[in-house]
Design a protein around this motif. Structure first.
Motif, PDB file in Angstrom:
ATOM      1  N   GLU A 166       0.813  -1.215   0.000  1.00  0.00           N
ATOM      2  CA  GLU A 166       0.000   0.000   0.000  1.00  0.00           C
ATOM      3  C   GLU A 166       0.849   1.270   0.000  1.00  0.00           C
ATOM      4  O   GLU A 166       0.380   2.351  -0.385  1.00  0.00           O
ATOM      5  CB  GLU A 166      -0.948   0.009   1.195  1.00  0.00           C
ATOM      6  N   TYR A 168       3.053   2.031  -1.987  1.00  0.00           N
ATOM      7  CA  TYR A 168       3.275   2.474  -3.365  1.00  0.00           C
ATOM      8  C   TYR A 168       2.224   3.481  -3.823  1.00  0.00           C
ATOM      9  O   TYR A 168       2.393   4.125  -4.855  1.00  0.00           O
ATOM     10  CB  TYR A 168       3.299   1.269  -4.307  1.00  0.00           C
ATOM     11  N   ILE A 169       1.163   3.604  -3.087  1.00  0.00           N
ATOM     12  CA  ILE A 169       0.157   4.621  -3.407  1.00  0.00           C
ATOM     13  C   ILE A 169       0.753   6.013  -3.213  1.00  0.00           C
ATOM     14  O   ILE A 169       0.441   6.962  -3.946  1.00  0.00           O
ATOM     15  CB  ILE A 169      -1.101   4.452  -2.520  1.00  0.00           C
ATOM     16  N   ASN A 248       2.208   0.745 -13.270  1.00  0.00           N
ATOM     17  CA  ASN A 248       1.003   1.327 -12.663  1.00  0.00           C
ATOM     18  C   ASN A 248      -0.239   0.531 -13.035  1.00  0.00           C
ATOM     19  O   ASN A 248      -1.158   0.364 -12.224  1.00  0.00           O
ATOM     20  CB  ASN A 248       0.851   2.784 -13.107  1.00  0.00           C
ATOM     21  N   ARG A 252      -2.876  -1.626 -10.416  1.00  0.00           N
ATOM     22  CA  ARG A 252      -4.316  -1.391 -10.374  1.00  0.00           C
ATOM     23  C   ARG A 252      -5.140  -2.686 -10.497  1.00  0.00           C
ATOM     24  O   ARG A 252      -6.342  -2.674 -10.291  1.00  0.00           O
ATOM     25  CB  ARG A 252      -4.722  -0.429 -11.502  1.00  0.00           C
TER      26      ARG A 252
END
Length: 253
Positions: A166, A168-169, A248, A252
């Motif tokens: 998380e 990496y958000i 990315n 997702r």
């Protein structure tokens, strides 16, 4: 990814049979910077455990400047030196480091970076304090365009936090130099993926955090030199943009 069909020839070996940690250094034609990286790994002043250093050279040419330079470490009990029979590429060579490492823990060090002299003692104190629960420890860095390494006070205790996918958000984590991984768990991560070059580090760490329990330390324990960096080249920068879009999209899913 592991390219087991291409040999890495042992030029000389260390005499450390059962190291707790191995510091492998991948290199390609950067003998002056490499020497400084090796010296930083050798001078872990306060660490008393057994450790070794392996240099894995991606230039198959024999008797080159790196091999000549490495001869000074031939009689050092901590240092081993390999040359790949063929250039494995960045991902292939990084994976090879983990194949060759003897230690329970592996700390890959880039050939232009340096460990502060308290690195190993601080990391293993952290593991002991946390009952060895972490299988991946991500360092903090002191970034510099200069090769002069400043004096950094030895920390009495490393502060840390749990490291999860998380994160990496908020930012794109990369730079595996100085990152400690429990070797027996490296295989389940699948290793570094050449398809994501030149962001194989970012993609690997993200994927590894799906398998390994990680933490990030808050105190600089690695000196990161940004004077010579592949990512600064224009063609590489273009590839970074393209592969970042792939990455990315992967996140997702």
């Amino acid at each position: 990814c592991f390219m087991k069909d291409i040999k890495s020839n042992l030029i000389f070996d260390s005499s450390i049979c059962n190291p707790i940690v191995t510091i492998p250094i991948p290199t390609y034609k950067r003998e002056q910077l490499l020497q400084e990286a090796i010296e930083s790994a050798l001078h872990q002043d306060s660490y008393t455990g057994a450790y070794d250093i392996i240099v894995v050279e991606n230039n198959p040419e024999r008797d080159d400047d790196t091999e000549t330079s490495m001869d000074r470490y031939r009689d050092n009990p901590k240092v081993a030196y390999y040359k790949n029979e063929e250039n494995l590429g960045q991902a292939g060579n990084w994976n090879r480091l983990y194949e060759l490492a003897k230690g329970d823990y592996v700390v890959m060090l880039h050939d232009d970076d340096m460990l502060f002299p308290f690195y190993l003692q601080a990391l293993f104190s952290l593991l002991m304090q946390t009952d060895n629960q972490f299988e991946l420890v991500y360092p903090s860095f002191l970034f510099s365009k200069e090769r002069t390494v400043p004096t950094v006070e030895t920390p009495s205790k490393l502060k840390y936090r749990v490291f999860k996918r998380e994160d990496y958000i908020v930012r794109q984590w990369g730079i595996p130099s100085g990152m400690m991984i429990l070797k027996k768990k490296f295989g389940i991560t699948g290793g570094f993926n050449v398809d994501f070059y030149p962001i194989i580090d970012q993609e690997f760490i993200y994927r590894a955090l799906g398998y390994l329990k990680g933490c990030v330390v808050y105190y600089p324990i690695v000196f990161y030199y940004i004077g010579v960096n592949e990512s600064m080249k224009p063609d590489t920068a273009k590839d970074i943009v393209y592969k970042s879009r792939m990455f990315n999209h992967l996140m997702r899913k």
